[in-house]
Design an enzyme around this catalytic site. Structure first.
Site, PDB file in Angstrom:
ATOM      1  N   ASP A  63     -35.050 -15.517 -28.278  1.00  0.00           N
ATOM      2  CA  ASP A  63     -35.286 -16.480 -29.353  1.00  0.00           C
ATOM      3  C   ASP A  63     -36.734 -16.971 -29.337  1.00  0.00           C
ATOM      4  O   ASP A  63     -37.518 -16.617 -28.445  1.00  0.00           O
ATOM      5  CB  ASP A  63     -34.307 -17.672 -29.230  1.00  0.00           C
ATOM      6  CG  ASP A  63     -34.270 -18.293 -27.837  1.00  0.00           C
ATOM      7  OD1 ASP A  63     -35.261 -18.148 -27.079  1.00  0.00           O
ATOM      8  OD2 ASP A  63     -33.264 -18.913 -27.485  1.00  0.00           O
ATOM      9  N   ASN A 128     -25.517 -28.279 -24.101  1.00  0.00           N
ATOM     10  CA  ASN A 128     -24.503 -28.382 -25.166  1.00  0.00           C
ATOM     11  C   ASN A 128     -23.736 -27.064 -25.347  1.00  0.00           C
ATOM     12  O   ASN A 128     -22.991 -26.914 -26.302  1.00  0.00           O
ATOM     13  CB  ASN A 128     -25.161 -28.793 -26.493  1.00  0.00           C
ATOM     14  CG  ASN A 128     -26.127 -27.736 -27.015  1.00  0.00           C
ATOM     15  OD1 ASN A 128     -26.361 -26.733 -26.367  1.00  0.00           O
ATOM     16  ND2 ASN A 128     -26.683 -27.981 -28.182  1.00  0.00           N
ATOM     17  N   GLU A 135     -26.393 -22.598 -31.597  1.00  0.00           N
ATOM     18  CA  GLU A 135     -25.997 -23.979 -31.325  1.00  0.00           C
ATOM     19  C   GLU A 135     -24.504 -24.181 -31.604  1.00  0.00           C
ATOM     20  O   GLU A 135     -23.863 -23.327 -32.228  1.00  0.00           O
ATOM     21  CB  GLU A 135     -26.830 -24.918 -32.215  1.00  0.00           C
ATOM     22  CG  GLU A 135     -28.335 -24.861 -31.977  1.00  0.00           C
ATOM     23  CD  GLU A 135     -28.768 -25.573 -30.693  1.00  0.00           C
ATOM     24  OE1 GLU A 135     -27.930 -25.801 -29.803  1.00  0.00           O
ATOM     25  OE2 GLU A 135     -29.974 -25.885 -30.574  1.00  0.00           O
TER      26      GLU A 135
HETATM   27  C1  GLP Z   1     -33.392 -23.109 -24.450  1.00  0.00           C
HETATM   28  C2  GLP Z   1     -33.287 -21.600 -24.712  1.00  0.00           C
HETATM   29  C3  GLP Z   1     -32.073 -20.993 -24.097  1.00  0.00           C
HETATM   30  C4  GLP Z   1     -31.914 -21.511 -22.680  1.00  0.00           C
HETATM   31  C5  GLP Z   1     -31.650 -22.993 -22.698  1.00  0.00           C
HETATM   32  C6  GLP Z   1     -31.434 -23.625 -21.324  1.00  0.00           C
HETATM   33  O1  GLP Z   1     -33.021 -23.856 -25.545  1.00  0.00           O
HETATM   34  N1  GLP Z   1     -33.324 -21.279 -26.105  1.00  0.00           N
HETATM   35  O2  GLP Z   1     -32.175 -19.574 -24.126  1.00  0.00           O
HETATM   36  O3  GLP Z   1     -30.860 -20.852 -22.060  1.00  0.00           O
HETATM   37  O4  GLP Z   1     -32.679 -23.659 -23.361  1.00  0.00           O
HETATM   38  O5  GLP Z   1     -32.627 -23.990 -20.750  1.00  0.00           O
HETATM   39  P1  GLP Z   1     -32.795 -24.448 -19.235  1.00  0.00           P
HETATM   40  O6  GLP Z   1     -32.652 -23.221 -18.431  1.00  0.00           O
HETATM   41  O7  GLP Z   1     -34.168 -25.022 -19.161  1.00  0.00           O
HETATM   42  O8  GLP Z   1     -31.728 -25.455 -18.975  1.00  0.00           O
END
Ligand code: GLP
Length: 235
Positions: A63, A128, A135
């Site tokens: 993404d 979430n 989402e």
């Molecule tokens: C972001 C990314 C996700 C990722 C998530 C969790 O929003 N788009 O691909 O898995 O956050 O992030 P973290 O590993 O910092 O908790």
């Protein structure tokens, strides 16, 4: 589902081992890779161990944000520049600053599709329950698209976007992730323990997009004891 729960200090190596195992017989594999804090030790360990990618490996980011500056410090482009070694296969991603985000993600996903179904989709999980930028409210059939980011996602990213977190993101969909031959879900830290538990043992529903992974035929979960605490309590 293969569940690997290890001590925090063993997480990075466990992820490298599971990743290497998944790629053993792969030829010119296509990979999808996450950003976030969770995969950072995994990428560092891949670098430290000089992970040997199969020849012809192609890598795609899951993404990207929609933002006026493609090189903004909070962008996924900047993330991979910081955390992905330059001598590894380059990671493709959609441009955050594309004039037409819809066209950008369509073209990007055409490139992913041309690569073939992903051999492995490596995922983190949002607090979430989001995977990539799918989402809550996402559906199993949702493919690559432009999405409005959830408030909790924007709050989690606030530190990296001091001038305001973008409102929109570009993402591979649940459909592309579910079509991957193997999915490897990474989770660390106590803040993830409830969502990991809900996603992997609760009802399969769009309100927790990661719960769709229960239906994936080749899911490997690598988590540390903090993120997996509620899973191991039951076994
Ligand atoms: C972001 C990314 C996700 C990722 C998530 C969790 O929003 N788009 O691909 O898995 O956050 O992030 P973290 O590993 O910092 O908790």
């Amino acid at each position: 589902m293969e569940l690997i729960v290890v001590r925090p200090e063993e997480f990075a190596q466990a992820a490298v081992d599971a990743f290497g195992h998944a790629l053993v017989r792969a030829e010119r594999p296509c990979l999808a890779l996450p950003t976030g804090s969770t995969p950072v030790p995994f990428y560092r360990r891949l670098a430290e161990t000089r992970f040997a990618f199969p020849p012809g490996t192609r890598a795609f980011a899951l993404d990207e944000f929609v933002a006026p500056d493609a090189e903004a410090p909070g962008s996924n482009a900047a993330f991979f520049r910081r955390h992905w070694p330059p001598d590894f296969p380059p990671v493709a991603m959609p441009r955050a600053d594309a004039a037409d985000p819809e066209a950008e993600i369509a073209a990007y996903c055409a490139a992913v599709a041309a690569c073939g179904p992903l051999d492995i989709a490596v995922l983190g999980i949002g607090v979430n329950g989001h995977i990539a930028f799918n989402e809550p409210g996402s559906g199993l059939a949702d493919g690559c698209r432009v999405v409005r980011l959830a408030e909790r996602t924007r709050e989690a990213a606030a530190r990296e976007w001091p001038e305001g977190v973008p409102e929109y993101g570009l993402t591979m969909g649940i459909a592309e992730i579910m079509a991957a031959r193997r999915v490897m879900l990474l989770a660390t830290g106590p803040a993830k323990r409830h969502v990991v538990h809900a996603a992997l043992t609760g009802p399969v529903m769009g309100e927790i997009p990661a719960s769709f992974l229960q239906r994936h035929p080749a899911l490997t979960v690598v988590c540390d004891t903090a993120a997996g605490a509620l899973l191991t309590q039951e076994s």
